[in-house]
Enzyme design. Structure first.
Site, PDB file in Angstrom:
ATOM      1  NE  ARG A  63      -2.203  -1.340   3.507  1.00 48.34           N
ATOM      2  CZ  ARG A  63      -1.818  -2.541   3.939  1.00 48.34           C
ATOM      3  NH1 ARG A  63      -2.126  -3.604   3.247  1.00 48.34           N
ATOM      4  NH2 ARG A  63      -1.125  -2.663   5.040  1.00 48.34           N
ATOM      5  CD  GLU A 100       1.226  -8.289  18.305  1.00 53.35           C
ATOM      6  OE1 GLU A 100       0.809  -7.645  17.328  1.00 53.35           O
ATOM      7  OE2 GLU A 100       0.580  -8.478  19.341  1.00 53.35           O
TER       8      GLU A 100
HETATM    9  P1  AMP Z   1       4.937  -1.539  11.544  1.00 56.04           P
HETATM   10  O1  AMP Z   1       4.391  -2.229  12.743  1.00 56.04           O
HETATM   11  O2  AMP Z   1       5.049  -0.042  11.734  1.00 56.04           O
HETATM   12  O3  AMP Z   1       6.224  -2.155  11.090  1.00 56.04           O
HETATM   13  O4  AMP Z   1       3.868  -1.752  10.389  1.00 56.04           O
HETATM   14  C1  AMP Z   1       4.070  -2.736   9.456  1.00 56.04           C
HETATM   15  C2  AMP Z   1       3.245  -2.537   8.208  1.00 56.04           C
HETATM   16  O5  AMP Z   1       1.989  -3.138   8.458  1.00 56.04           O
HETATM   17  C3  AMP Z   1       3.030  -1.123   7.758  1.00 56.04           C
HETATM   18  O6  AMP Z   1       3.645  -0.973   6.500  1.00 56.04           O
HETATM   19  C4  AMP Z   1       1.534  -0.970   7.643  1.00 56.04           C
HETATM   20  O7  AMP Z   1       1.171  -0.762   6.287  1.00 56.04           O
HETATM   21  C5  AMP Z   1       0.946  -2.296   8.086  1.00 56.04           C
HETATM   22  N1  AMP Z   1       0.061  -2.165   9.243  1.00 56.04           N
HETATM   23  C6  AMP Z   1       0.371  -2.389  10.539  1.00 56.04           C
HETATM   24  N2  AMP Z   1      -0.676  -2.247  11.325  1.00 56.04           N
HETATM   25  C7  AMP Z   1      -1.719  -1.922  10.514  1.00 56.04           C
HETATM   26  C8  AMP Z   1      -3.103  -1.634  10.730  1.00 56.04           C
HETATM   27  N3  AMP Z   1      -3.652  -1.647  11.948  1.00 56.04           N
HETATM   28  N4  AMP Z   1      -3.858  -1.333   9.660  1.00 56.04           N
HETATM   29  C9  AMP Z   1      -3.327  -1.308   8.423  1.00 56.04           C
HETATM   30  N5  AMP Z   1      -2.043  -1.578   8.148  1.00 56.04           N
HETATM   31  C10 AMP Z   1      -1.233  -1.877   9.183  1.00 56.04           C
END
Ligand code: AMP
Length: 175
Positions: A63, A100
């Site tokens: 995305r 996670e």
């Molecule tokens: P991060 O935990 O910041 O490494 O997020 C990892 C990826 O997962 C990011 O690129 C987001 O696009 C996606 N992501 C994580 N949490 C969400 C969520 N609640 N809704 C949509 N996309 C998410």
């Protein structure tokens, strides 16, 4: 006319328990489908980053590409993809990081950035910050300078900014 951030917020759909129980997924497809909201998002990111300050915009699969490519175009910057392992055809650099549950590996083409280039990292959502931190390590390994990171949505309760200390971070909507 409604406030712009209210419009954007109204176009983000919460999907509980996707892709797994306990996660509230921020679905941006209604926002992308709305021409006013979409152009607003791209304009605000371009203004926030500042035209003329960036050589290349790095977008993160998948995305992130949708947002990063039009931002790059409007900034008159190049676009560089970071993808999940095994998708890029040329020689790559890799970074792994903890999710996670389990581990993720992302890659960038080894020749995508040259020494001293000014880089913006763009993604749809800042959650825990692990992906953006790994992306910044890839950019810096290639000699790029991460001038800023920009996100459409920041899940502030996950404290991703703490993992990204020292970087200039822009987000349009905070939850
Ligand atoms: P991060 O935990 O910041 O490494 O997020 C990892 C990826 O997962 C990011 O690129 C987001 O696009 C996606 N992501 C994580 N949490 C969400 C969520 N609640 N809704 C949509 N996309 C998410």
């Amino acid at each position: 006319m409604r406030d712009a951030s209210e419009l954007l917020r109204s176009r983000v759909r919460d999907v509980p328990d996707f892709p797994q129980p306990g996660i509230v997924f921020k679905d941006i497809t209604p926002l992308l489908a709305d021409p006013v909201a979409l152009s607003r998002v791209i304009d605000e990111l371009v203004v926030g980053l500042g035209r003329g300050t960036i050589d290349k915009v790095v977008g993160i699969e998948a995305r992130g590409f949708i947002v990063a490519a039009p931002v790059a175009y409007h900034m008159a910057a190049g676009f560089v993809p970071i993808r999940k392992r095994g998708k890029l055809p040329w020689k790559t650099e890799q970074e792994s990081y903890q999710l996670e549950y389990g581990e993720e590996t992302i890659e960038i083409h080894a020749d995508a950035i040259t020494q001293g280039e000014r880089i913006a990292i763009v993604d749809d959502v800042l959650a825990t910050g692990g992906t953006a931190a790994a992306a910044s390590r890839l950019v810096e390994r290639l000699g790029g300078t991460v001038v800023s990171m920009a996100f459409l949505i920041e899940l502030a309760f996950l404290k991703g900014r703490e993992k990204l200390e020292g970087y200039d971070i822009l987000s349009l909507l905070q939850y």
